[in-house]
Enzyme design. Structure first.
Site, PDB file in Angstrom:
ATOM      1  N   GLY A 149      31.671  61.254   3.994  1.00 17.87           N
ATOM      2  CA  GLY A 149      31.487  60.838   5.387  1.00 17.87           C
ATOM      3  C   GLY A 149      30.249  61.466   6.017  1.00 17.87           C
ATOM      4  N   ARG A 194      31.180  57.288  -1.402  1.00 11.04           N
ATOM      5  CA  ARG A 194      32.345  58.100  -1.782  1.00 11.04           C
ATOM      6  C   ARG A 194      32.674  58.014  -3.277  1.00 11.04           C
ATOM      7  NH1 ARG A 194      34.791  60.652   2.245  1.00 11.04           N
ATOM      8  NH2 ARG A 194      34.739  59.823   4.368  1.00 11.04           N
ATOM      9  N   ASP A 226      35.673  68.218  -2.021  1.00 11.72           N
ATOM     10  CA  ASP A 226      35.788  67.511  -3.303  1.00 11.72           C
ATOM     11  C   ASP A 226      34.423  67.307  -3.952  1.00 11.72           C
ATOM     12  OD1 ASP A 226      38.500  67.417  -3.236  1.00 11.72           O
ATOM     13  OD2 ASP A 226      38.625  65.392  -2.398  1.00 11.72           O
ATOM     14  N   LYS A 262      29.206  70.326   3.763  1.00  9.22           N
ATOM     15  CA  LYS A 262      29.181  69.307   4.821  1.00  9.22           C
ATOM     16  C   LYS A 262      30.570  68.808   5.147  1.00  9.22           C
ATOM     17  CE  LYS A 262      30.190  65.626   3.988  1.00  9.22           C
ATOM     18  NZ  LYS A 262      30.699  64.312   3.571  1.00  9.22           N
ATOM     19  N   THR A 263      30.903  68.572   6.343  1.00  9.79           N
ATOM     20  CA  THR A 263      31.999  67.724   6.836  1.00  9.79           C
ATOM     21  C   THR A 263      32.282  68.053   8.298  1.00  9.79           C
ATOM     22  OG1 THR A 263      34.286  66.986   6.677  1.00  9.79           O
ATOM     23  CG2 THR A 263      33.900  69.233   5.921  1.00  9.79           C
TER      24      THR A 263
END
Ligand code: FBP
Length: 547
Positions: free
Chosen positions: A77, A141, A172, A198-199
């Site tokens: 994302g 993804r 992940d 990242k996220t």
């Protein structure tokens, strides 16, 4: 690309770097490391990258480095600041040797496997400095996890003379980056792999990674609009606003937004699970506050709901698991049932406990649970409109309370979901500096020949000049978890800690915020202006670091 006035002005912002890495560097090695759990199993799976030391860069005389070709991948994302990781990486590589080149693999890890790439030149990089989004090369993804994928990637890596791949992703993707690093080292491919955290979800963090990038900006965007809604709500005094906030699993975003805006109610999934609360308990909790505010003449308020809530309510988790199994085995029979009969059909076929819960759900939600399934046949939990589910159930409960004389007010609702609008905002100064530093540090790790490391920038509640840059072995963050029926090595996901300072602060204040109207209006992110307005990290980070 036609640029907005802000984009043009913002392009010239020079992100700050830690003082220690501005010129030449030397590496200071810590002690050998261990994984957070399951040491024996992880050591066995990663014989070439397990146990490496934590690294810290210190200022030193400038050295000569050979020219290096590097590939970069954006995975998963979007999160504000991805373009600054890439520009920091680019500038860092050019500072090592101006002949170094950077290639971007297109649309996520799939670009590496399918050999889709573009060279990122200075002109291209300049167009994307300090902007939000991942559109410079796109994201995807695709999971990078099989030997065939690794070997296919190696073909293009060799063709382009690439010495290192930098993977910008969440838990992940960084787990897979580490598996790739181990594989390339094991076969002697001479290719390094470095990760970047990242996220927006904020759940990739630990002792060495203070926060994942994008969390700061996304929470500030959501807090701005929550604040605006609260002002509207406090002006008209006639609605209860149910606001769902993104964050697939952990409730960090909801908690941070609550700390920034002081809503009347904020649900924290991890607490609901720990207290083994049922859906009815959650509904009653909200209804009691609505009724108590109504008794004081306040028929308005705000409720923040984390996106992952449903899966943390133990009884809902059991219902979803039974539905998944039942529909997997009886999908074709279910498809033959008339639409008007489907809900009754499910009620008849579930175990008594799950059947009762299913029957109590509003029709729209019951349908979502049985019809909207992903390619694996599982319920798409993120599509469930939890805000509407709770709003409707609270309405029903209040009607009962009214009949019992326990509710004297009015209850009118508005529903919102804030998610995608925060993922590609122009990075805040914090994220712009943090991301640029992460990218620059990744270039230094590449220059120093490291592999299996995640770029790490710490001490981030201090001014950027005092930040500590280095690398953390990815294996250090791993444990073994059951995934799709098999035990796998994965980076441990960081959920909200109920004994942590951010939650404790929230818990100590929430009763006052529930009954009194204590709204805070943070306003939009400011990119230019006084440092106390423009450069503040999240409240979560401040509380975690400074108590
Ligand atoms: P990452 O973990 O890949 O950073 O993605 C986070 C997230 O934004 C979640 O908050 C959200 O549940 C999910 O992505 C939405 O995914 P998609 O973009 O595929 O709809």
């Amino acid at each position: 690309m036609k640029k907005s006035a802000l984009q043009t002005a913002r392009a010239s912002y020079q992100p700050k770097l830690p003082e220690a890495i501005k010129n030449g560097v030397t590496i200071v090695e810590g002690k050998a490391t261990q994984s957070v759990a399951d040491q024996e199993a992880i050591a066995k799976l990663f014989p070439n990258t397990y146990g490496m030391p934590v690294l810290r860069f210190e200022a030193a005389a400038k050295k000569e480095y050979p020219a290096i070709n590097v590939g970069v991948i954006l995975s998963g994302g979007q999160a504000p600041g991805g373009h600054n990781v890439i520009s920091g990486l680019f500038d860092g590589l050019k500072a090592l040797n101006k002949e170094s080149r950077l290639f971007g693999f297109l649309l996520g890890p799939g670009g590496l496997i399918e050999h889709k790439y573009m060279e990122l030149t200075a002109d291209i990089i300049d167009d994307y400095r300090n902007t939000g989004g991942f559109d410079i090369i796109g994201s995807g993804r695709t999971k990078l996890e099989t030997k065939d994928q690794f070997d296919s990637g190696l073909e293009i890596i060799k063709e382009l003379g690439i010495k290192a791949v930098v993977i910008i992703g969440g838990d992940d993707s960084n787990t897979n980056a580490c598996v790739l690093a181990e594989y390339y080292k094991q076969i002697g491919a001479g290719v390094q792999v470095i990760g970047c955290p990242k996220t927006i979800d904020g759940d990739l963090k630990n002792e060495m990674i203070e926060s994942s990038f994008g969390f700061d900006t996304a929470c500030k965007v959501y807090s701005e609009v929550i604040g605006n809604i609260q002002r509207d709500c406090n002006s008209a005094k006639k609605y209860w606003h149910f606001i769902k906030l993104m964050g697939r699993s952990a409730s960090h975003i909801a908690l941070e937004c609550a700390l920034q805006t002081q809503p009347n109610i904020c649900l924290i999934s991890e607490e609901i699970e720990a207290k083994q609360m049922t859906l009815d308990d959650v509904v009653n909790y909200i209804a009691e506050i609505v009724a108590a505010r109504a008794a004081k003449g306040n028929n308005f308020g705000t409720v923040l709901i984390p996106e992952g809530l449903i899966e943390f309510i133990p009884a809902m988790k059991r219902l979803i698991a039974e539905l998944n199994d039942y529909l997997a085995a009886n999908g074709s029979e279910f498809a033959m049932i008339k639409k008007s009969e489907q809900i009754n059909y499910i009620i008849k076929h579930l175990s008594p406990e799950n059947s009762a819960i299913y029957a109590s759900l509003p029709e729209g939600v019951a349908r979502q649970l049985t019809l909207d399934r992903d390619p694996h046949g599982n319920v798409q939990v993120s599509l469930i409109e939890t805000e509407k589910l709770l709003g409707e159930m609270v309405g029903r409960r209040l009607a009962e309370m009214k009949a019992e004389g326990k509710f004297v007010g009015k209850f009118a609702t508005q529903f919102h979901f804030f998610g995608y609008e925060g993922r590609c905002a122009d990075p805040s100064n914090f994220d712009a500096d943090y991301c640029y530093s992460l990218g620059y540090t990744a270039a230094l790790l590449v220059g120093e020949g490291k592999t299996g490391y995640m770029s790490s920038v710490r001490n981030t509640t201090k001014p950027a000049s005092e930040w500590i840059a280095g690398g953390v072995p990815v294996t250090m963050m791993m444990n073994m978890e059951r995934r799709h029926g098999e035990m796998k090595p994965v980076i441990q996901k960081a959920l909200v800690r109920l004994d942590g300072a951010p939650f404790k602060y929230f818990a100590a204040h929430r009763d006052e915020w529930a009954m009194n109207t204590c709204y805070v209006y943070p306003g939009p992110i400011q990119y230019f202006g006084p440092t106390e307005v423009c450069d503040q990290p999240t409240k979560t980070l401040m509380l975690e670091q400074n108590g």
